[in-house]
Structure formats: C-alpha cells, structure tokens
Write an enzyme that holds these catalytic residues in place. Structure first.
Site, mmCIF file in Angstrom:
data_model
loop_
_atom_site.group_PDB
_atom_site.id
_atom_site.type_symbol
_atom_site.label_atom_id
_atom_site.label_comp_id
_atom_site.label_asym_id
_atom_site.label_seq_id
_atom_site.Cartn_x
_atom_site.Cartn_y
_atom_site.Cartn_z
ATOM 1 N N ARG A 113 6.471 39.239 -49.138
ATOM 2 C CA ARG A 113 5.846 38.687 -47.935
ATOM 3 C C ARG A 113 5.792 39.721 -46.815
ATOM 4 N NH1 ARG A 113 5.965 32.770 -48.260
ATOM 5 N NH2 ARG A 113 7.011 32.203 -50.196
ATOM 6 N N LYS A 245 17.824 13.549 -61.900
ATOM 7 C CA LYS A 245 16.471 13.561 -61.336
ATOM 8 C C LYS A 245 15.427 13.565 -62.443
ATOM 9 C CE LYS A 245 15.869 18.603 -60.898
ATOM 10 N NZ LYS A 245 17.141 19.017 -61.505
ATOM 11 N N SER A 278 0.513 20.063 -48.427
ATOM 12 C CA SER A 278 -0.085 21.013 -47.491
ATOM 13 C C SER A 278 -0.839 22.161 -48.122
ATOM 14 C CB SER A 278 1.001 21.583 -46.580
ATOM 15 O OG SER A 278 1.948 22.322 -47.330
ATOM 16 N N HIS A 306 2.972 16.908 -42.709
ATOM 17 C CA HIS A 306 1.616 17.403 -42.441
ATOM 18 C C HIS A 306 0.652 16.279 -42.076
ATOM 19 C CE1 HIS A 306 2.314 21.601 -43.574
ATOM 20 N NE2 HIS A 306 3.192 21.095 -44.423
ATOM 21 N N THR A 350 7.884 16.179 -38.740
ATOM 22 C CA THR A 350 8.171 17.364 -37.942
ATOM 23 C C THR A 350 7.601 17.212 -36.542
ATOM 24 O OG1 THR A 350 7.955 19.760 -37.802
ATOM 25 C CG2 THR A 350 6.074 18.564 -38.672
ATOM 26 N N LYS A 353 4.526 20.867 -35.877
ATOM 27 C CA LYS A 353 3.162 21.104 -36.355
ATOM 28 C C LYS A 353 2.176 20.421 -35.401
ATOM 29 C CE LYS A 353 4.316 22.207 -41.130
ATOM 30 N NZ LYS A 353 5.749 22.449 -40.925
ATOM 31 N N THR A 382 25.679 20.964 -36.388
ATOM 32 C CA THR A 382 24.732 21.939 -35.846
ATOM 33 C C THR A 382 24.457 21.623 -34.382
ATOM 34 O OG1 THR A 382 22.611 23.047 -36.253
ATOM 35 C CG2 THR A 382 22.621 20.661 -36.431
ATOM 36 N N THR A 383 24.169 22.667 -33.616
ATOM 37 C CA THR A 383 23.893 22.490 -32.192
ATOM 38 C C THR A 383 22.631 21.657 -31.998
ATOM 39 O OG1 THR A 383 24.949 24.593 -31.667
ATOM 40 C CG2 THR A 383 23.426 23.708 -30.030
ATOM 41 N N THR A 468 4.922 29.685 -53.383
ATOM 42 C CA THR A 468 4.390 28.536 -52.644
ATOM 43 C C THR A 468 3.350 27.792 -53.473
ATOM 44 O OG1 THR A 468 4.762 29.788 -50.607
ATOM 45 C CG2 THR A 468 3.387 27.830 -50.443
#
EC number: 2.3.1.37
Length: 564
Positions: A113, A245, A278, A306, A350, A353, A382-383, A468
C-alpha cells in the site's frame, strides 16, 4: 533446578516432547542414547537438572518450614546465555530481515500500500491539495459521502465545544471521560435507529470487534453465521470470539438457511452481515434474513457503516429505507407497524463516513447495550472520544435527520456517473447503491490507472487490491458526493475513458468475451434497480414530518448506568 528444565522445554523440541519419566530414566542410565543426550547443551542441562533433583529427593533432609511467598533471588534465575555455551558463530534471529521479506512479498504481488498525501480543503470541497498547496486535485473516492466534513452547523458546534471543554476527554468513560456530550450522542443514535439504547466506540472497527468477540466468548455454544464478504472488523471479532462459525455465500439465503437448519432452535445463534457492501455496492436482503433469524432463533447483527446517513428518509440506513413511507410519515416517532429496523437486534454504524466526523457505535435493546457497556474491553479500557468530536457527531445526525437534499443529490450524481461510464463501455460493477466500482482485474493495472488519473488528470481515485478484494477482481472505487455535479462528472468520465484507452484495459465487451466477472459482461443478467426510487428522489424537505426538526430527545439512563 526446576527452572533449568522449564527453560530447556521452551527452547528444545526434544526436551519439550520428552516426558518427565523419560528424562528421569535418561539421567539414571549410561547407554549410548543417554550419553549422546548429555552432550547436547540444552538437553544435557535438563538431564543434569533431573539428576540433581533425584539425588536431592533421595537424601535425608529436615522438614521444610512453610514460608510466605518471596520475590525470586538472582540465584534462582536461569541465565540462558551462559548455560548454553553459545558458540562464536551463533547469531540472533534476523528480525529486520524477516520483516523485509514480508514487505517484499507484498511488493511482488502488488498488494503493498502506497499512501497518497491528500489534504481535503473544507472551503473548496471536493477539492484537495497534494504536498504543495498549489497542486490541487478533485477527490473522487472519499467516504465523506455527503460532504459533512465541511458542514457549517457541524463545524460551528465543534468549535464551540472545543473552546469551552478543551481538546480531549480526559479518560475512559469510567474514569473522568463520561460527560453530557456522550449521553447526548448516544441518545441521538438510539433515536435515529428507533432502538432503546446506543453505545459509542472510538471507531466501528473497534465496535464490531468488541461486540462480536464478547458475544462469542460469553454466550455458551453460540454459533455465528457470517456473510463471506463481511468487513475485516467483523471477521476479526468473530475470530477473537473463538465461537463456532459458518461462512455463508454472499447474500445467499438458501445457503444461509441450510447452515442454520443444522442446529436446534435452542442453540444460540447470531447472523452477522452488512447492509451495503462497500467494495461491490451490493445490498443485503435484510428483511429475509430477519425472517430466517426468527425461524431459527438467531440474533441479527447488522453493520450499516456504509448506509447510515445515505438511506432512509432520515438517514438511518437501509433498514429504515425498506419502510420508507412509514418512517417518513412518523418522523422521529416509531411507526405503528412493525418495521425491518425494529426487527434487527443490533445495528452498528460509523460517524466517520456520511456524518463526516469520527467514531463508531452500536444500537439495540437496553439490556444488550448495558451488557456491552459493562463487559466489552474495547469500550471499557479506551479513552473516550473528545467532547468536541461527540458534539460534532450529534450536530451532523440532527442536520441530516431534518433534510433529504444531500442524500438525493448524492444519488442523482451517482446515477449520472454510472450511466455515462456505462455508455462508454467502462465496466462498472452493477449494484443498487451509491458505490461506483470500476473493474480493472489486475493489481498492477489498477495502480497504474489510479496513478494516471492523479498525475495526468488531477483526479484522485484509489485503486482497490487484495486483500480488500479477491485477486483478479481489482478495481477503482468511485464515490460521488453532492458536490460532484455535472461538470466535475464530465471531467471524471473523460479522464477514466482516456486512462482505459491509454492502458488498453478491458471494457464491458472484453469482459463479455471472457464470460463475465462480478456481474460485468454477464449474458442475460437482470437489470439492477437502485434502492432509491424515482418517487423518493422527487421528494423535498417539505415532505418530512416537522417533528424531525430540532426534536427534544430524552437522555438515556443506560449511558451512565442504570440504578436498581
């Protein structure tokens, strides 16, 4: 001496695979094998340690006095380096060489990448500049689908809260990081999805991982059924759950049902899937999956990452869109009918986005959300998101709930781009959503196409390669926004056409000759209809229920913890 044996077991496969009884026998014999074993710098140490242990055990000793645990002394520590008599030619593991080889593999298969330095300009959306400010490009692949990153309402609220409350949250939600902005945001999210409660995470990757892993770890015998195209965050969460699963074929209801039917209804089950996928733009059959979940006694976990902001009269996602008229009529209130959105047990989404800020969340029933709040390490340790961020998220949600114009403009611009590319034979992967995936089919060519668009045409479209998407299905992923009007669309289509010609890339007819791929060039394929109908695209903000404008939303008790 016991420590010598333990260290030897960690280093030597022979010692590790040899029982204590066998080591004892070797220490008490003088055969050829025993003599050879004593010559080994590692196995020999373990055998000698066992000899000393046996002699010590056989000698008369005074009863040991029971003592409290004490810190280890230096004499009790086994020094691996000095005991193994390392030769001068021995070297340490080549960590840097290993890492270099792994990176070279990615370069060789073209999956390495490269990050482009793209600086989006709030006052010139969708423009950005590269390293030099005068080097401007048009961004065509951002996930800021509605351009909310520059929205005046959102920015104004963020600046106000930033000036008053500072830059950070100051701690976890449990320790100094919980505040009115968190409560308000979770209340807004629960109201958006018309669920009882919501919980905010630092990102939706964290939300998916934390929730799925917790469910699998805590619910005994839970079986998870996962769509084969699910996002990496869901795959990670399922893997971390250690639950059994089953992977079902993408959007294949028959395959899903055949797997669900293998278990009694009493076996706990969870179906994990997305609404909009997506990288290909496909949309899940949410209602039919809910039917199967109810039939076989499964929970539903729906990732709307999305889709939130993009679908439904108020931007709650595809689940809301499936009962468009009912939600349009009821506004902020819950419709009188049972809706698809009310049937989904958990929705994750989210805030980074379509809402243009950052963060992730989950919504569902109160007990479920309180359980995640109380048990999920990814939330607890976590903060908290900064107050200004959470205030900006709330402002974005409220803004998009009360307007249709951005969603409609985005859909119209998407159709314009898709139609114009198709007319030129550019292979757009057919789908009913706002994603415009252009098939290239080769990692090196996808990278070359992206570079040409950027360096020759000042258009930024990212190449999407493995992992991906599968090898051989590499593509360019285009995402129009309300700001990508007809003139910019014309520039994009001409540039893509030029690049396909210059690189001699396959067009629709070329893929047809090859038998088709991912819906491109497939003979007899049914036409894909967009999820937004023409009637819905003709609506205006005047058609919204007035109760969605600045509604009074009660704060959720569960955000702070429920008193009993």
């Amino acid at each position: 001496m016991e420590s010598i044996t333990k260290v030897s077991m960690s280093v030597c496969p022979f010692v590790r695979s040899t029982s204590t009884q066998a080591l004892r026998q070797l220490s008490q014999t003088s055969g050829a094998l025993a003599n050879q074993a004593r010559q080994c710098p590692i196995a020999g140490n373990a055998i000698r340690a066992k000899e000393i242990s046996i002699r010590s055990y056989s000698s008369a000793t005074k009863p040991a006095r029971a003592t409290a645990a004490t810190p280890s002394t230096p004499e009790a520590t086994f020094n691996v380096t000095s005991s193994f008599e390392l030769g001068s030619k021995e070297t340490a593991f080549d960590y840097n060489g290993y890492l270099g080889n792994e990176l070279e593999k990615k370069r060789s298969d073209k999956s390495y990448r490269y990050f482009n330095n793209i600086n989006r300009l709030a006052n010139e959306f969708p423009k950005a500049h590269r390293t030099q400010e005068e080097d401007k490009v048009t961004v065509w692949c951002s996930n800021d689908y509605l351009g909310m990153g520059k929205n005046e309402n959102t920015l104004k609220e963020m600046k106000r809260v930033l000036d008053k409350y500072g830059s950070g949250a100051g701690g976890t939600r449990n320790i100094a990081g919980h505040n009115s902005h968190a409560i308000k945001l979770e209340s807004e999210l629960a109201a958006l999805h018309k669920h009882d409660a919501a919980l905010v995470f630092s990102s939706c990757f964290v939300a998916n991982d934390a929730v799925l892993s917790l469910l699998g770890q805590k619910i005994k015998d839970l079986v998870i059924f996962s769509d084969e195209l699910n996002h990496a965050s869901m795959i990670q969460g399922i893997r971390n759950s250690r639950a059994r699963k089953h992977i079902f074929k993408h959007n294949n209801l028959a395959d899903l049902e055949s797997k669900l039917a293998q278990y009694p209804k009493s076996t706990p089950k969870l179906i994990a899937f997305e609404s909009v996928y997506s990288m290909c733009g496909s949309i899940a059959p949410i209602e039919a999956i809910c039917d199967l979940a109810e039939k076989y006694g499964a929970l539903t976990f729906l990732d709307e990452v999305h889709a939130v902001g993009m679908y439904g009269p108020h931007g709650a996602g595809v689940a809301e869109h499936l009962n468009f008229e009912a939600h349009l009529k009821s506004g902020i209130e819950r419709p009188e009918i049972t809706t698809v959105m009310s049937r989904v047990d958990m929705v994750t989404g989210t805030l980074g986005k379509a809402y243009g800020v950052v963060g992730g969340y989950i919504t569902g029933k109160t007990n479920l959300i309180d359980w995640f709040r109380s048990y999920a390490p990814g939330f607890i340790f976590t903060t908290s998101l900064p107050p200004a961020i959470m205030a900006g998220c709330s402002a974005s949600i409220r803004y998009q709930r009360a307007t249709l114009k951005d969603r409609i403009a985005q859909q119209k611009n998407t159709r314009l781009v898709k139609n114009n590319l198709n007319e030129l034979g550019i292979p757009v992967i057919p789908n009913p959503s706002h994603i415009v995936p252009v098939l290239v089919g080769n990692a090196a060519d996808a990278k070359r196409a992206s570079d040409l668009l950027l360096n020759k045409h000042d258009i930024y479209v990212q190449a999407i390669n493995f992992p991906t998407v599968p090898i051989g299905e590499e593509r360019l992923r285009i995402t129009p926004t309300p700001g990508h009007g007809p003139e910019l669309s014309k520039q994009l289509v001409e540039a893509v056409d030029s690049v396909f010609t210059e690189l001699n890339l396959n067009r629709i007819n070329d893929w047809k000759k090859l038998g088709g791929l991912v819906g491109v060039g497939v003979e007899g394929a049914a036409k894909v209809e967009h999820i937004w109908t023409e009637e819905q695209l003709a609506l205006t903000d005047a058609d919204l229920n007035p109760n969605v404008v600045n509604p009074a939303i009660s704060p959720l008790d569960v955000s702070s913890g429920i008193s009993t």
